[in-house]
Design an enzyme around this catalytic site. Structure first.
Site, PDB file in Angstrom:
ATOM      1  N   TYR A  15       0.816  -1.218   0.000  1.00  0.00           N
ATOM      2  CA  TYR A  15       0.000   0.000   0.000  1.00  0.00           C
ATOM      3  C   TYR A  15       0.846   1.263   0.000  1.00  0.00           C
ATOM      4  CZ  TYR A  15      -4.209  -2.699   0.135  1.00  0.00           C
ATOM      5  OH  TYR A  15      -5.218  -3.556  -0.218  1.00  0.00           O
ATOM      6  N   SER A  40     -16.165  -3.844 -13.069  1.00  0.00           N
ATOM      7  CA  SER A  40     -16.101  -5.205 -13.611  1.00  0.00           C
ATOM      8  C   SER A  40     -17.416  -5.954 -13.478  1.00  0.00           C
ATOM      9  CB  SER A  40     -15.015  -6.001 -12.880  1.00  0.00           C
ATOM     10  OG  SER A  40     -15.387  -6.212 -11.523  1.00  0.00           O
ATOM     11  N   HIS A  61     -14.897   1.926  -0.550  1.00  0.00           N
ATOM     12  CA  HIS A  61     -13.796   1.018  -0.214  1.00  0.00           C
ATOM     13  C   HIS A  61     -12.655   1.730   0.512  1.00  0.00           C
ATOM     14  CE1 HIS A  61     -15.117  -2.031  -3.533  1.00  0.00           C
ATOM     15  NE2 HIS A  61     -15.845  -2.119  -2.428  1.00  0.00           N
TER      16      HIS A  61
END
Length: 231
Positions: free
Chosen positions: A53, A174, A106
């Site tokens: 990250y 997606s 998210h």
């Protein structure tokens, strides 16, 4: 005037140089999702996860908003009704393009989270194992990113917006990650028109009233121009 709810996914940021986790050769391709994007992976190897990250944070800091981000911000600014932007992305490119009040379901790379007390704060450019929480001092700081198996943020607010939407658009998604993949059904049940804008049809493309294919930097500005012309 009509409320528009827009869901964006990794495809809108890909043209700014931020690859999706399905891209070959990108950051995601170097690791298994189970190792860097799950609570279990963090428990096994927090150093690996922080390193991953930290690299994503550095990559995102160099990225610039593209024409799709700017077009959505323009729609939000000029549409006579409400335009709600919900993103699965953890970058800040929507804000960089001029959007406001973006719902990050998210989380964000810019945030840090205490795994012990759930305190949120601004992440430094690099996070390290054992960093103390500024609220409880527990050495359990982690990226404030929703991992697989965790509940996304702001779900009640998102469902409320979907219930009031007259138009729902999914851009660069997606169609494989729930609960976001089911938003089209929530919006449709509430009577909204639905449109997908994507490079290729998503898994759930057949659920939309309209599918527009092509690069987001081309399709999204044209779609916004069309909407504004129909006011």
């Amino acid at each position: 005037m009509e409320k528009i709810v827009i869901l964006t996914g990794a495809g809108i940021s890909a043209e700014s140089g931020l690859g999706t986790f399905r891209d070959e050769g990108g950051l995601w391709a170097q690791h298994r999702i189970e190792d860097v994007a799950t609570p279990e992976g963090f428990a096994r190897d927090p150093q690996l996860v922080h390193g991953f990250y930290n690299a994503r944070r550095a990559q995102a800091a160099k990225a610039q908003p593209n024409e799709a981000h700017e077009a959505i911000a323009r729609l939000q600014r000029d549409w006579p009704g409400e335009v709600v932007i919900v993103t699965q992305n953890v970058d800040s490119l929507h804000e960089g393009g001029g959007a406001r009040d973006v719902i990050h379901m998210h989380g964000t790379l810019a945030g840090a989270l205490c795994a012990a007390c759930n305190h949120h704060w601004t992440a430094p450019p690099e996070m390290a194992v054992g960093e103390p929480c500024p609220a409880c001092a527990a050495p359990t700081a982690r990226p404030d990113v929703v991992w697989f198996g965790e509940m996304p943020y702001h779900m009640d607010d998102i469902y409320d917006h979907l219930a009031g939407a007259r138009l729902f658009a999914a851009i660069g998604t997606s169609g494989q990650v729930y609960p976001a993949a089911a938003f089209v059904h929530e919006a449709a049940m509430a009577g909204a028109r639905t449109v997908e804008l994507n490079l290729a049809p998503s898994t759930g493309a057949s659920s939309f009233d309209e599918v527009i294919l092509g690069p987001a930097t081309e399709t999204v500005p044209r779609w916004v121009d069309r909407l504004m012309g129909q006011r």
